[in-house]
Motif scaffolding. Structure first.
Motif, PDB file in Angstrom:
ATOM      1  N   LEU A 105      62.837  51.478  66.056  1.00 54.14           N
ATOM      2  CA  LEU A 105      62.600  52.635  66.921  1.00 54.14           C
ATOM      3  C   LEU A 105      63.712  53.669  66.780  1.00 54.14           C
ATOM      4  O   LEU A 105      63.454  54.878  66.828  1.00 54.14           O
ATOM      5  CB  LEU A 105      62.478  52.173  68.377  1.00 54.14           C
ATOM      6  CG  LEU A 105      61.255  51.311  68.692  1.00 54.14           C
ATOM      7  CD1 LEU A 105      61.231  50.926  70.166  1.00 54.14           C
ATOM      8  CD2 LEU A 105      59.959  52.025  68.314  1.00 54.14           C
ATOM      9  N   LEU A 106      64.941  53.199  66.582  1.00 54.32           N
ATOM     10  CA  LEU A 106      66.030  54.148  66.320  1.00 54.32           C
ATOM     11  C   LEU A 106      65.785  54.904  65.019  1.00 54.32           C
ATOM     12  O   LEU A 106      66.059  56.106  64.924  1.00 54.32           O
ATOM     13  CB  LEU A 106      67.363  53.409  66.256  1.00 54.32           C
ATOM     14  CG  LEU A 106      67.970  52.964  67.582  1.00 54.32           C
ATOM     15  CD1 LEU A 106      69.235  52.148  67.340  1.00 54.32           C
ATOM     16  CD2 LEU A 106      68.278  54.157  68.470  1.00 54.32           C
ATOM     17  N   GLY A 107      65.272  54.186  64.015  1.00 48.37           N
ATOM     18  CA  GLY A 107      64.951  54.847  62.752  1.00 48.37           C
ATOM     19  C   GLY A 107      63.848  55.882  62.914  1.00 48.37           C
ATOM     20  O   GLY A 107      63.903  56.969  62.314  1.00 48.37           O
ATOM     21  N   VAL A 108      62.835  55.557  63.725  1.00 47.25           N
ATOM     22  CA  VAL A 108      61.765  56.518  63.998  1.00 47.25           C
ATOM     23  C   VAL A 108      62.332  57.758  64.683  1.00 47.25           C
ATOM     24  O   VAL A 108      62.005  58.899  64.314  1.00 47.25           O
ATOM     25  CB  VAL A 108      60.673  55.867  64.871  1.00 47.25           C
ATOM     26  CG1 VAL A 108      59.680  56.917  65.377  1.00 47.25           C
ATOM     27  CG2 VAL A 108      59.940  54.791  64.085  1.00 47.25           C
ATOM     28  N   PRO A 126      55.321  60.103  71.187  1.00 43.56           N
ATOM     29  CA  PRO A 126      54.191  59.386  70.573  1.00 43.56           C
ATOM     30  C   PRO A 126      54.600  58.566  69.357  1.00 43.56           C
ATOM     31  O   PRO A 126      54.062  57.475  69.134  1.00 43.56           O
ATOM     32  CB  PRO A 126      53.231  60.512  70.180  1.00 43.56           C
ATOM     33  CG  PRO A 126      53.564  61.632  71.094  1.00 43.56           C
ATOM     34  CD  PRO A 126      55.034  61.541  71.303  1.00 43.56           C
ATOM     35  N   GLN A 127      55.547  59.066  68.576  1.00 47.51           N
ATOM     36  CA  GLN A 127      56.026  58.296  67.424  1.00 47.51           C
ATOM     37  C   GLN A 127      56.665  56.986  67.877  1.00 47.51           C
ATOM     38  O   GLN A 127      56.464  55.928  67.250  1.00 47.51           O
ATOM     39  CB  GLN A 127      57.031  59.121  66.619  1.00 47.51           C
ATOM     40  CG  GLN A 127      56.446  60.295  65.863  1.00 47.51           C
ATOM     41  CD  GLN A 127      55.639  59.863  64.648  1.00 47.51           C
ATOM     42  OE1 GLN A 127      55.678  58.714  64.233  1.00 47.51           O
ATOM     43  NE2 GLN A 127      54.885  60.788  64.081  1.00 47.51           N
ATOM     44  N   LEU A 128      57.444  57.021  68.934  1.00 44.82           N
ATOM     45  CA  LEU A 128      58.070  55.808  69.439  1.00 44.82           C
ATOM     46  C   LEU A 128      57.042  54.830  69.988  1.00 44.82           C
ATOM     47  O   LEU A 128      57.149  53.613  69.781  1.00 44.82           O
ATOM     48  CB  LEU A 128      59.095  56.159  70.525  1.00 44.82           C
ATOM     49  CG  LEU A 128      60.324  56.950  70.058  1.00 44.82           C
ATOM     50  CD1 LEU A 128      61.181  57.347  71.248  1.00 44.82           C
ATOM     51  CD2 LEU A 128      61.137  56.137  69.066  1.00 44.82           C
ATOM     52  N   ILE A 129      56.017  55.346  70.668  1.00 45.28           N
ATOM     53  CA  ILE A 129      54.963  54.475  71.196  1.00 45.28           C
ATOM     54  C   ILE A 129      54.205  53.799  70.057  1.00 45.28           C
ATOM     55  O   ILE A 129      53.962  52.588  70.071  1.00 45.28           O
ATOM     56  CB  ILE A 129      54.003  55.282  72.089  1.00 45.28           C
ATOM     57  CG1 ILE A 129      54.737  55.786  73.340  1.00 45.28           C
ATOM     58  CG2 ILE A 129      52.791  54.440  72.488  1.00 45.28           C
ATOM     59  CD1 ILE A 129      53.925  56.734  74.193  1.00 45.28           C
ATOM     60  N   VAL A 152      45.639  52.356  64.349  1.00 45.09           N
ATOM     61  CA  VAL A 152      45.607  53.013  65.660  1.00 45.09           C
ATOM     62  C   VAL A 152      46.835  53.901  65.849  1.00 45.09           C
ATOM     63  O   VAL A 152      46.739  55.042  66.341  1.00 45.09           O
ATOM     64  CB  VAL A 152      45.515  51.961  66.785  1.00 45.09           C
ATOM     65  CG1 VAL A 152      45.732  52.603  68.161  1.00 45.09           C
ATOM     66  CG2 VAL A 152      44.161  51.265  66.754  1.00 45.09           C
ATOM     67  N   SER A 153      47.994  53.407  65.455  1.00 46.60           N
ATOM     68  CA  SER A 153      49.218  54.186  65.657  1.00 46.60           C
ATOM     69  C   SER A 153      49.218  55.458  64.802  1.00 46.60           C
ATOM     70  O   SER A 153      49.632  56.525  65.267  1.00 46.60           O
ATOM     71  CB  SER A 153      50.444  53.329  65.344  1.00 46.60           C
ATOM     72  OG  SER A 153      50.506  53.028  63.966  1.00 46.60           O
ATOM     73  N   VAL A 154      48.761  55.362  63.552  1.00 48.12           N
ATOM     74  CA  VAL A 154      48.704  56.539  62.691  1.00 48.12           C
ATOM     75  C   VAL A 154      47.725  57.567  63.251  1.00 48.12           C
ATOM     76  O   VAL A 154      48.030  58.772  63.326  1.00 48.12           O
ATOM     77  CB  VAL A 154      48.322  56.129  61.250  1.00 48.12           C
ATOM     78  CG1 VAL A 154      48.028  57.368  60.404  1.00 48.12           C
ATOM     79  CG2 VAL A 154      49.430  55.311  60.612  1.00 48.12           C
ATOM     80  N   CYS A 155      46.545  57.106  63.657  1.00 44.32           N
ATOM     81  CA  CYS A 155      45.561  58.026  64.257  1.00 44.32           C
ATOM     82  C   CYS A 155      46.095  58.647  65.537  1.00 44.32           C
ATOM     83  O   CYS A 155      45.892  59.847  65.798  1.00 44.32           O
ATOM     84  CB  CYS A 155      44.258  57.289  64.537  1.00 44.32           C
ATOM     85  SG  CYS A 155      43.369  56.776  63.054  1.00 44.32           S
ATOM     86  N   PHE A 156      46.804  57.843  66.330  1.00 44.92           N
ATOM     87  CA  PHE A 156      47.331  58.320  67.605  1.00 44.92           C
ATOM     88  C   PHE A 156      48.308  59.469  67.411  1.00 44.92           C
ATOM     89  O   PHE A 156      48.196  60.520  68.066  1.00 44.92           O
ATOM     90  CB  PHE A 156      48.009  57.148  68.327  1.00 44.92           C
ATOM     91  CG  PHE A 156      48.737  57.529  69.573  1.00 44.92           C
ATOM     92  CD1 PHE A 156      48.073  58.047  70.678  1.00 44.92           C
ATOM     93  CD2 PHE A 156      50.122  57.371  69.662  1.00 44.92           C
ATOM     94  CE1 PHE A 156      48.753  58.384  71.835  1.00 44.92           C
ATOM     95  CE2 PHE A 156      50.812  57.708  70.804  1.00 44.92           C
ATOM     96  CZ  PHE A 156      50.126  58.219  71.901  1.00 44.92           C
ATOM     97  N   VAL A 157      49.271  59.319  66.492  1.00 50.92           N
ATOM     98  CA  VAL A 157      50.274  60.375  66.323  1.00 50.92           C
ATOM     99  C   VAL A 157      49.667  61.614  65.665  1.00 50.92           C
ATOM    100  O   VAL A 157      50.078  62.752  65.967  1.00 50.92           O
ATOM    101  CB  VAL A 157      51.479  59.851  65.503  1.00 50.92           C
ATOM    102  CG1 VAL A 157      52.205  58.754  66.267  1.00 50.92           C
ATOM    103  CG2 VAL A 157      51.075  59.359  64.127  1.00 50.92           C
ATOM    104  N   ILE A 158      48.684  61.422  64.788  1.00 51.86           N
ATOM    105  CA  ILE A 158      48.056  62.582  64.143  1.00 51.86           C
ATOM    106  C   ILE A 158      47.223  63.368  65.142  1.00 51.86           C
ATOM    107  O   ILE A 158      47.311  64.604  65.221  1.00 51.86           O
ATOM    108  CB  ILE A 158      47.201  62.129  62.948  1.00 51.86           C
ATOM    109  CG1 ILE A 158      48.106  61.627  61.812  1.00 51.86           C
ATOM    110  CG2 ILE A 158      46.319  63.271  62.445  1.00 51.86           C
ATOM    111  CD1 ILE A 158      47.348  61.090  60.613  1.00 51.86           C
ATOM    112  N   VAL A 159      46.409  62.663  65.931  1.00 47.21           N
ATOM    113  CA  VAL A 159      45.572  63.339  66.933  1.00 47.21           C
ATOM    114  C   VAL A 159      46.454  64.033  67.967  1.00 47.21           C
ATOM    115  O   VAL A 159      46.177  65.161  68.386  1.00 47.21           O
ATOM    116  CB  VAL A 159      44.616  62.333  67.588  1.00 47.21           C
ATOM    117  CG1 VAL A 159      43.905  62.963  68.788  1.00 47.21           C
ATOM    118  CG2 VAL A 159      43.591  61.832  66.577  1.00 47.21           C
TER     119      VAL A 159
END
Length: 342
Positions: A105-108, A126-129, A152-159
């Motif tokens: 998460l620190l890297g993100v 959203p990236q951290l989530i 799901v995470s990729v779609c979430f941050v893009i949307v």
């Protein structure tokens, strides 16, 4: 016999007997000559310490000028991180899961802020989530659930980015919006997904030793390249991407990777010795690609380090650049080589 009343004539005494006796030094205190020797020895010791300190500072200054790193801080922080990782992974799995999740998460966060500074629209929360979802699902579920969590995470941050862009109405051009959306998905794949491969490997039988082994090999690669490149480096390896990396340093990394791979395969993983060559060379390749890949990202962003959180090392991602792709290679090597274990 002498008459008791007769006066005695005093007998002559030796001059030495009447000479005054020099006073002895008080009990517990050294003589002046001993004190002189001690002062001379202490002065010589202080002089040698000053010479050693000046020589070390001069060497450290040359290293800092050539590599941009403070050698003392780099060594101390590297040792501290190594101890934390070793303790967290050997005695129980859950501290290592917490460590990888926190570092991921620190890297993100670090990469998101670096991209923002370069003009990209990246939504940090959203990236951290999304990163937390990918990392935790890899250890607690694994298998297809892990891939679903990544999707799901990729779609979430893009949307999220597209909705935020529509709400902003700031006239950002189409290509920039598409670039922001692709960048959002890239952050999820580059940091949390690659880091999650180490947690997937940890879940496997004897996975603890495999994770520890691949981390040791990657550290050996970095150390071999650093030491050899610093002392013998003359020919740049990729001057347009990372001008300080040399072919001599790469040769040192090859030797270190193969030596560490053979020893770990034999002593830790219970594999035939020759598999250590495969293990070491595969991780050498991924570590080198990861290092150069992150250098390309930083050069594109116009920065030297992702952050200054780790003095002497740069940022978290500056230490993870070799480890992230190597985690994928280590998992693949586990499936390939673990059936050969005795």
């Amino acid at each position: 016999m002498t008459d008791p009343g007769e006066e005695r004539t005093p007998e002559p005494q030796d001059d030495d007997a009447t000479a005054p006796i020099p006073p002895s030094p008080p009990h517990g205190q050294p003589s002046s000559s001993f004190q002189g020797h001690m002062r001379a020895a202490r002065s010589e010791f202080d002089h040698q310490v000053e010479l050693a300190r000046a020589g070390f500072e001069e060497t450290n200054a040359r290293i800092r000028e050539r590599t941009g790193r403070d050698l003392i801080l780099a060594i101390l922080i590297g040792l501290a991180v190594g101890v934390i990782v070793f303790v967290s992974i050997v005695f129980a799995n859950w501290p290592f899961v917490v460590l990888v999740t926190g570092v991921g998460l620190l890297g993100v966060f670090e990469l998101s802020r670096a991209l923002q500074s370069a003009g990209r629209r990246v939504d940090v929360v959203p990236q951290l989530i999304g990163g937390l979802l990918v990392l935790l699902s890899s250890y607690f579920f694994g298998g297809w659930q892990h891939w679903v969590a990544l999707f799901v995470s990729v779609c979430f941050v893009i949307v999220w980015r597209l909705i935020a862009q529509m709400a902003a109405r700031d006239g950002r051009v189409y290509l920039d919006v598409v670039g922001d959306a692709l960048t959002a998905g890239f952050v999820q794949i580059y940091v949390p997904f690659l880091a999650s491969m180490a947690l997937v490997l940890l879940r496997q039988p004897d996975g603890t030793w495999w994770v520890l082994a691949f981390l040791i090999v990657v550290i050996a690669v970095d150390t071999g390249a650093y030491v050899t490149g610093l002392t013998l480096g003359r020919h740049p390896m990729a001057p347009r991407v990372s001008p300080k990396k040399t072919w001599e340093g790469f040769a040192g990394a090859v030797v270190a990777a193969v030596a560490a791979g053979i020893l770990l395969a034999w002593l830790m993983l219970g594999l035939p010795w020759w598999t250590g060559i495969v293990f070491g060379l595969a991780l050498l390749l991924t570590a080198t690609v990861g290092d150069l890949g992150e250098s390309m990202i930083k050069r594109d962003l116009g920065i030297k380090d992702m952050s200054s959180w780790l003095p002497g090392h740069g940022g978290v991602l500056d230490r993870l650049d070799s480890i992230l792709p190597s985690a994928v290679a280590a998992l693949a090597l586990y499936y390939l080589l673990s059936p050969l274990a005795v």
